[in-house]
Enzyme design. Structure first.
Site, PDB file in Angstrom:
ATOM      1  N   HIS A   1       3.344  -7.005  -2.846  1.00 23.82           N
ATOM      2  CA  HIS A   1       4.445  -6.044  -2.691  1.00 23.82           C
ATOM      3  C   HIS A   1       5.750  -6.828  -2.715  1.00 23.82           C
ATOM      4  CE1 HIS A   1       5.932  -2.131  -0.589  1.00 23.82           C
ATOM      5  NE2 HIS A   1       6.935  -2.724  -1.240  1.00 23.82           N
TER       6      HIS A   1
ATOM      7  N   GLU B   1       2.681  -3.258  -5.653  1.00 25.95           N
ATOM      8  CA  GLU B   1       3.322  -2.171  -4.925  1.00 25.95           C
ATOM      9  C   GLU B   1       4.835  -2.365  -4.910  1.00 25.95           C
ATOM     10  OE1 GLU B   1      -0.109  -1.473  -1.487  1.00 25.95           O
ATOM     11  OE2 GLU B   1       1.801  -2.427  -0.965  1.00 25.95           O
TER      12      GLU B   1
ATOM     13  N   HIS C   1      -2.336   0.550   5.217  1.00 23.12           N
ATOM     14  CA  HIS C   1      -1.329   0.303   6.243  1.00 23.12           C
ATOM     15  C   HIS C   1      -1.962   0.359   7.631  1.00 23.12           C
ATOM     16  CE1 HIS C   1       3.005  -0.458   6.777  1.00 23.12           C
ATOM     17  NE2 HIS C   1       2.742  -0.084   8.017  1.00 23.12           N
TER      18      HIS C   1
END
Length: 237
Positions: free
Chosen positions: A43, A70, A190
């Site tokens: 990410h 991401e 997450h």
């Protein structure tokens, strides 16, 4: 079967804290796959505080499983993904100064924008996923953008499960089933961890992939990376 994609941002954070190339991000990504990990996630953020944009290019020949990038689809991110052409791009609406992702997309409000972005990625052969909260309207909106998958934002589940509230799984299970009914694949991520991943997996229909970074790397400090990867794989299967 649910695939485990390991987010290696924290490895890059540790590397960057000292300078140099220790730990070696490329070797860690290679090892995670050799240990059985079924994907690598990164990410990158505009300030490059952990994953650098160059890392995304350098990882391309290293990742032989699935490669997931991401991020918020700002122009720089768009250019990166279109150049690297990972297996999957996961669109996350995080602010530039966000410590970590903290909300899913409003897929109704941003439908036109997401549709345009997703079309561009899909035209380039890149599977798409949208980071969303477990809200039925947001799942419906995601389906209307043409996305291949959603990624359920699981922080609230993890927080509630940690204090014994197993009912917190219900909106996630319902939204996963809705997505399946709408022809959209289901990912999640997450704050998933060794403590909650088995329960989550057992209760979410059609779960294709989980992306786990912070917890997995933290657990590896005590238990070892190879051992932890295999512990997740065992819980997921």
């Amino acid at each position: 079967m649910t695939k485990l994609s390991v987010n290696v941002n924290k490895i890059a954070t540790l590397r960057n804290s000292r300078g140099g190339n220790t730990p070696n991000l490329m070797k860690v990504a290679q090892d995670i796959q050799d240990f059985g990990g079924e994907g690598i996630t990164i990410h990158p953020r505009p300030d490059e505080r952990h994953i650098r944009y160059q890392d995304a290019y350098d990882l391309k020949p290293v990742v032989y499983t699935e490669y997931n990038i991401e991020g918020n689809p700002i122009p720089k991110f768009m250019d990166l993904v279109l150049a690297v052409k990972p297996t999957q791009v996961t669109l996350v609406p995080d602010a530039e100064d966000a410590i970590t992702s903290n909300a899913g997309w409003d897929t109704k409000k941003h439908k036109s924008f997401l549709n345009e972005i997703i079309s561009e990625f899909k035209n380039n052969g890149i599977r798409t996923s949208i980071f969303v909260d477990p809200v039925a309207d947001m799942i419906q909106g995601a389906a209307e953008t043409g996305t291949d998958r959603i990624e359920l934002y699981t922080e609230e589940f993890a927080s509630e499960y940690a204090i014994g509230n197993e009912k917190a799984i219900q909106p996630y299970a319902q939204c996963a089933q809705l997505a399946i009914n709408l022809g959209v694949g289901v990912n999640a991520g997450h704050d998933l961890s060794l403590d909650n991943i088995r329960f989550f997996k057992e209760n979410i229909p059609g779960l294709l992939e989980v992306s786990i970074g912070h917890a997995l790397i933290s657990e590896s400090i005590y238990l070892g990376l190879e051992n932890v990867v295999n512990m997740y794989l065992h819980r997921l299967k």
